[in-house]
Design a protein around this motif. Structure first.
Motif, PDB file in Angstrom:
ATOM      1  N   ALA A   1      58.000  73.911 -21.749  1.00 40.10           N
ATOM      2  CA  ALA A   1      57.037  73.100 -22.496  1.00 40.10           C
ATOM      3  C   ALA A   1      55.893  73.966 -23.019  1.00 40.10           C
ATOM      4  N   GLU A   2      55.532  74.997 -22.257  1.00 38.80           N
ATOM      5  CA  GLU A   2      54.450  75.876 -22.692  1.00 38.80           C
ATOM      6  C   GLU A   2      54.822  76.604 -23.979  1.00 38.80           C
ATOM      7  N   GLU A   3      56.066  76.991 -24.117  1.00 44.42           N
ATOM      8  CA  GLU A   3      56.503  77.673 -25.331  1.00 44.42           C
ATOM      9  C   GLU A   3      56.347  76.758 -26.554  1.00 44.42           C
ATOM     10  N   ILE A   4      56.644  75.480 -26.377  1.00 39.70           N
ATOM     11  CA  ILE A   4      56.456  74.512 -27.468  1.00 39.70           C
ATOM     12  C   ILE A   4      54.972  74.381 -27.785  1.00 39.70           C
ATOM     13  N   PHE A   5      54.141  74.344 -26.764  1.00 38.26           N
ATOM     14  CA  PHE A   5      52.698  74.238 -26.964  1.00 38.26           C
ATOM     15  C   PHE A   5      52.170  75.444 -27.730  1.00 38.26           C
ATOM     16  N   GLN A   6      52.655  76.612 -27.389  1.00 40.43           N
ATOM     17  CA  GLN A   6      52.222  77.823 -28.090  1.00 40.43           C
ATOM     18  C   GLN A   6      52.597  77.778 -29.569  1.00 40.43           C
ATOM     19  N   GLU A   7      53.793  77.267 -29.869  1.00 44.57           N
ATOM     20  CA  GLU A   7      54.192  77.110 -31.270  1.00 44.57           C
ATOM     21  C   GLU A   7      53.263  76.133 -31.982  1.00 44.57           C
ATOM     22  N   MET A   8      52.944  75.065 -31.306  1.00 44.34           N
ATOM     23  CA  MET A   8      52.072  74.056 -31.892  1.00 44.34           C
ATOM     24  C   MET A   8      50.694  74.627 -32.221  1.00 44.34           C
ATOM     25  N   THR A   9      50.125  75.414 -31.322  1.00 44.39           N
ATOM     26  CA  THR A   9      48.789  75.958 -31.580  1.00 44.39           C
ATOM     27  C   THR A   9      48.796  76.942 -32.751  1.00 44.39           C
TER      28      THR A   9
ATOM     29  N   VAL B   1      57.513  65.785 -15.601  1.00 42.62           N
ATOM     30  CA  VAL B   1      57.545  66.737 -16.714  1.00 42.62           C
ATOM     31  C   VAL B   1      56.298  67.611 -16.711  1.00 42.62           C
ATOM     32  N   ASP B   2      56.401  68.741 -17.381  1.00 41.03           N
ATOM     33  CA  ASP B   2      55.251  69.594 -17.690  1.00 41.03           C
ATOM     34  C   ASP B   2      54.839  69.335 -19.129  1.00 41.03           C
ATOM     35  N   GLY B   3      53.577  69.587 -19.435  1.00 40.72           N
ATOM     36  CA  GLY B   3      53.124  69.427 -20.809  1.00 40.72           C
ATOM     37  C   GLY B   3      51.643  69.172 -20.884  1.00 40.72           C
ATOM     38  N   THR B   4      51.224  68.462 -21.926  1.00 38.70           N
ATOM     39  CA  THR B   4      49.813  68.119 -22.100  1.00 38.70           C
ATOM     40  C   THR B   4      49.674  66.667 -22.551  1.00 38.70           C
ATOM     41  N   PHE B   5      48.572  66.068 -22.195  1.00 40.64           N
ATOM     42  CA  PHE B   5      48.125  64.794 -22.751  1.00 40.64           C
ATOM     43  C   PHE B   5      46.789  65.054 -23.450  1.00 40.64           C
ATOM     44  N   THR B   6      46.524  64.322 -24.506  1.00 43.19           N
ATOM     45  CA  THR B   6      45.209  64.363 -25.140  1.00 43.19           C
ATOM     46  C   THR B   6      44.603  62.970 -25.051  1.00 43.19           C
ATOM     47  N   ASN B   7      43.434  62.873 -24.454  1.00 40.58           N
ATOM     48  CA  ASN B   7      42.859  61.557 -24.188  1.00 40.58           C
ATOM     49  C   ASN B   7      41.955  61.086 -25.328  1.00 40.58           C
ATOM     50  N   SER B   8      41.257  59.985 -25.103  1.00 43.29           N
ATOM     51  CA  SER B   8      40.460  59.351 -26.156  1.00 43.29           C
ATOM     52  C   SER B   8      39.378  60.260 -26.729  1.00 43.29           C
TER      53      SER B   8
ATOM     54  N   PRO C   1      63.611  66.037 -18.923  1.00 39.66           N
ATOM     55  CA  PRO C   1      62.327  66.067 -19.625  1.00 39.66           C
ATOM     56  C   PRO C   1      62.544  65.745 -21.101  1.00 39.66           C
ATOM     57  N   ASN C   2      61.625  65.029 -21.684  1.00 35.22           N
ATOM     58  CA  ASN C   2      61.817  64.560 -23.052  1.00 35.22           C
ATOM     59  C   ASN C   2      61.996  65.693 -24.053  1.00 35.22           C
ATOM     60  N   TRP C   3      61.266  66.797 -23.852  1.00 35.16           N
ATOM     61  CA  TRP C   3      61.378  67.905 -24.801  1.00 35.16           C
ATOM     62  C   TRP C   3      62.778  68.515 -24.779  1.00 35.16           C
TER      63      TRP C   3
ATOM     64  N   ARG D   1      39.542  63.351 -27.288  1.00 32.92           N
ATOM     65  CA  ARG D   1      40.185  64.532 -27.888  1.00 32.92           C
ATOM     66  C   ARG D   1      40.347  65.679 -26.883  1.00 32.92           C
ATOM     67  N   ARG D   2      40.326  65.376 -25.615  1.00 33.94           N
ATOM     68  CA  ARG D   2      40.438  66.425 -24.594  1.00 33.94           C
ATOM     69  C   ARG D   2      41.908  66.681 -24.269  1.00 33.94           C
ATOM     70  N   VAL D   3      42.343  67.923 -24.494  1.00 33.70           N
ATOM     71  CA  VAL D   3      43.720  68.328 -24.223  1.00 33.70           C
ATOM     72  C   VAL D   3      43.805  68.759 -22.761  1.00 33.70           C
ATOM     73  N   GLN D   4      44.672  68.103 -21.994  1.00 37.07           N
ATOM     74  CA  GLN D   4      44.733  68.300 -20.549  1.00 37.07           C
ATOM     75  C   GLN D   4      46.150  68.653 -20.103  1.00 37.07           C
ATOM     76  N   ARG D   5      46.267  69.515 -19.111  1.00 34.60           N
ATOM     77  CA  ARG D   5      47.559  69.862 -18.530  1.00 34.60           C
ATOM     78  C   ARG D   5      48.104  68.725 -17.682  1.00 34.60           C
ATOM     79  N   ILE D   6      49.408  68.524 -17.746  1.00 41.21           N
ATOM     80  CA  ILE D   6      50.101  67.713 -16.748  1.00 41.21           C
ATOM     81  C   ILE D   6      51.198  68.585 -16.144  1.00 41.21           C
ATOM     82  N   ARG D   7      51.461  68.383 -14.860  1.00 35.85           N
ATOM     83  CA  ARG D   7      52.394  69.250 -14.143  1.00 35.85           C
ATOM     84  C   ARG D   7      53.444  68.417 -13.424  1.00 35.85           C
ATOM     85  N   LYS D   8      54.641  68.884 -13.467  1.00 39.36           N
ATOM     86  CA  LYS D   8      55.749  68.182 -12.823  1.00 39.36           C
ATOM     87  C   LYS D   8      55.547  68.135 -11.311  1.00 39.36           C
ATOM     88  N   ALA D   9      55.600  66.919 -10.769  1.00 38.03           N
ATOM     89  CA  ALA D   9      55.454  66.736  -9.323  1.00 38.03           C
ATOM     90  C   ALA D   9      56.802  66.596  -8.643  1.00 38.03           C
TER      91      ALA D   9
END
Length: 527
Positions: free
Chosen positions: A341-349, A294-301, A320-322, A303-311
């Protein structure tokens, strides 16, 4: 975490409470080792002997569930010796007098009787933590998974404010999250009382904002917690349940109660990547994509928001879950038409102020720590600089509380549970990895050598462990890792899952179950 992972190695004092860091968070443990190499003082608070206790300056081997009393005793000593930060307290906090009055009775002698910790160690911890230039608290589930877990955390927060060890680098109170995106899930509103960004569902202006954005009416009622849902399934007030990425049957306490709850559901949907024990009970199983699909983001301990990319593409009919959630939402009458997934992220921000300045372009190669309120903001490496989010930090006067189920004549041992280095939770993923299975192939309970001698037990013997909820059989390892009168078990293996033994004793605020203190008995088992 109020602070960043990299800051750990520059702390002058590290207070590690209820965290077997080397096994549960090895990369963060590496930072602890680097700090120790720079002559940082390391204090480990844990009833068990763990790897960090081999290198620490002080090991506080307190009785299970007595963290509040211990920290109150440390604060008593700090105030008594005028080691508290009077300027910080005056300018940045409130209700100090209430705290001062409460901890007055927690003398080292009184606390020693409650916790089993020596008077001298209590005094030493107080002096080291308060007088170090930068002191950082690291904690995990050994603090939160109690019937008074919220008060445990508040007590640690009290300690940081009392000494001014917060709002600056290499300090603060830092929970080490238990999963790769548990911080991100909470940030995005996977809690019963908030929308994304911890915006309260009870706030009318917040509700109006999300109603307008999503084009549907939203409830202002606080939702149910997981234990409440399970009880609701049994009493009929909850009719159906959608479980996403959780193996509740093996991961939740009081296994028989959970099975009864799920069997009572009129309709059970499980959305997962494997056919877990929970998925096997479902009316419908929805196959989702795993992290590599999947594509999307993870946020770690930190508070760092990081990209994940579909391999790779999800196998078979998995999606994909979304996409699954979007299709379900649309079929239920709420238009959730997204192209990526990026479109969902943009809505979230747009809807979450603390994420407003984060974009896929900005985190293409390096994640950003929230809060990040604008596109020019660099992100926040540590929180509460200058002031707290609520204005002034609030001291909470908290008394020592006993755990809900302590040992007695019928069940004289204390069971505490946790993870092993090679496995993760119910091992639905790690249990499919041959390398990890070879590394740690089976459950092994730890008991104290004195208890073993009294009961005529040897290493590798099988024992039957019983509680008021059930019983399991497990092999044992004998030593001094756990104190006399205690037993440690993991929950990675279905055939000896300690969660079957646990009760549903909940923190009244968070509704987090007590996984750390449970009364049991055990005896040698001969098949």
């Amino acid at each position: 975490m109020t602070n960043s992972i990299a800051e750990i190695e520059d702390a002058d004092c590290l207070l590690v409470v209820g965290s077997n860091t080397t096994e549960a968070h090895p990369l963060i443990a590496y930072r602890i080792f680097k700090a120790k190499a720079k002559n940082a003082k390391l204090i480990v608070v844990d009833p068990r002997k763990i790897q960090l206790t081999n290198i620490c300056d002080i090991h506080i081997r307190l009785k299970f569930g007595t963290d509040i009393a211990f920290i109150n005793g440390v604060m008593h000593e700090i105030i008594k010796n005028n080691l508290h930060d009077e300027k910080f307290i005056a300018n940045r906090t409130e209700d100090f007098e209430a705290l001062k009055e409460t901890v007055k009775k927690y003398t080292p002698e009184h606390v020693s009787k409650i916790t089993g910790v020596s008077v001298e160690d209590i005094k030493q911890v107080a002096k080291i933590y308060a007088t170090s230039k930068n002191s950082s608290i690291l904690y995990t589930l050994g603090i939160t998974e109690h019937s008074h877990g919220v008060d445990n955390v508040k007590t640690l927060a009290n300690l940081t404010m009392l000494t001014g060890q917060i709002g600056k680098k290499s300090s603060g109170v830092n929970p080490l999250r238990g999963q790769n995106n548990v911080q991100g899930a909470c940030d995005m509103g996977a809690l019963p009382n908030v929308y994304p960004g911890y915006q309260a569902v009870t706030d009318q202006s917040v509700c109006d904002k999300f109603q307008e954005a999503w084009g549907t009416e939203l409830s202002k009622e606080v939702g149910k917690t997981i234990p409440d849902i399970m009880d609701g399934l049994i009493d009929g007030s909850v009719k159906g349940l959608y479980i996403f990425g959780e193996n509740s049957v093996e991961g939740d306490p009081n296994t028989d109660h959970v099975r009864r709850a799920l069997e009572s559901a009129e309709f059970l949907v499980v959305h997962d990547i494997f056919l877990t024990s929970t998925a096997q009970m479902a009316d419908v199983v929805l196959p989702g994509g795993c992290w590599a699909e999947v594509d999307g983001t993870f946020t770690n301990s930190e508070r760092r928001v990081q990209r994940i990319r579909k391999a790779v593409e999800p196998p078979g009919e998995a999606l994909p879950n979304w996409k699954i959630f979007s299709e379900l939402g649309t079929r239920l009458g709420v238009e959730m038409k997204y192209d990526s997934a990026e479109e969902i992220f943009q809505e979230m921000t747009k809807l979450t102020p603390s994420f407003a300045g984060i974009s896929y372009d900005r985190i293409d190669t390096q994640g950003i720590q929230w809060p990040c309120p604008s596109s020019e903001h660099p992100g926040t490496t540590f929180l509460h600089q200058g002031k707290f989010t609520r204005g002034k930090g609030k001291f909470h006067a908290i008394e020592h509380q006993k755990s809900k189920e302590e040992p007695d004549s019928q069940y004289p041992f204390t069971l505490t549970t946790g993870r092993r280095y090679a496995h993760y939770n119910t091992s639905s993923m790690t249990g499919r990895c041959k390398t990890l299975i070879n590394e740690f192939p089976a459950p092994v309970a730890q008991i104290n050598i004195e208890d073993a001698k009294q009961m005529g037990l040897n290493n590798g013997d099988q024992i039957k462990v019983s509680s008021r909820r059930g019983e399991v059989v497990t092999p044992i390892s004998i030593g001094d890792v756990v104190p006399k009168g205690a037993i440690f078990m993991d929950f990675h293996f279905k055939n000896a899952n300690s969660n079957k033994l646990l009760g549903t004793f909940l923190d009244p605020v968070s509704k987090t179950p007590d996984y750390k203190v449970c009364a049991v008995q055990f005896e040698k088992h001969t098949p």
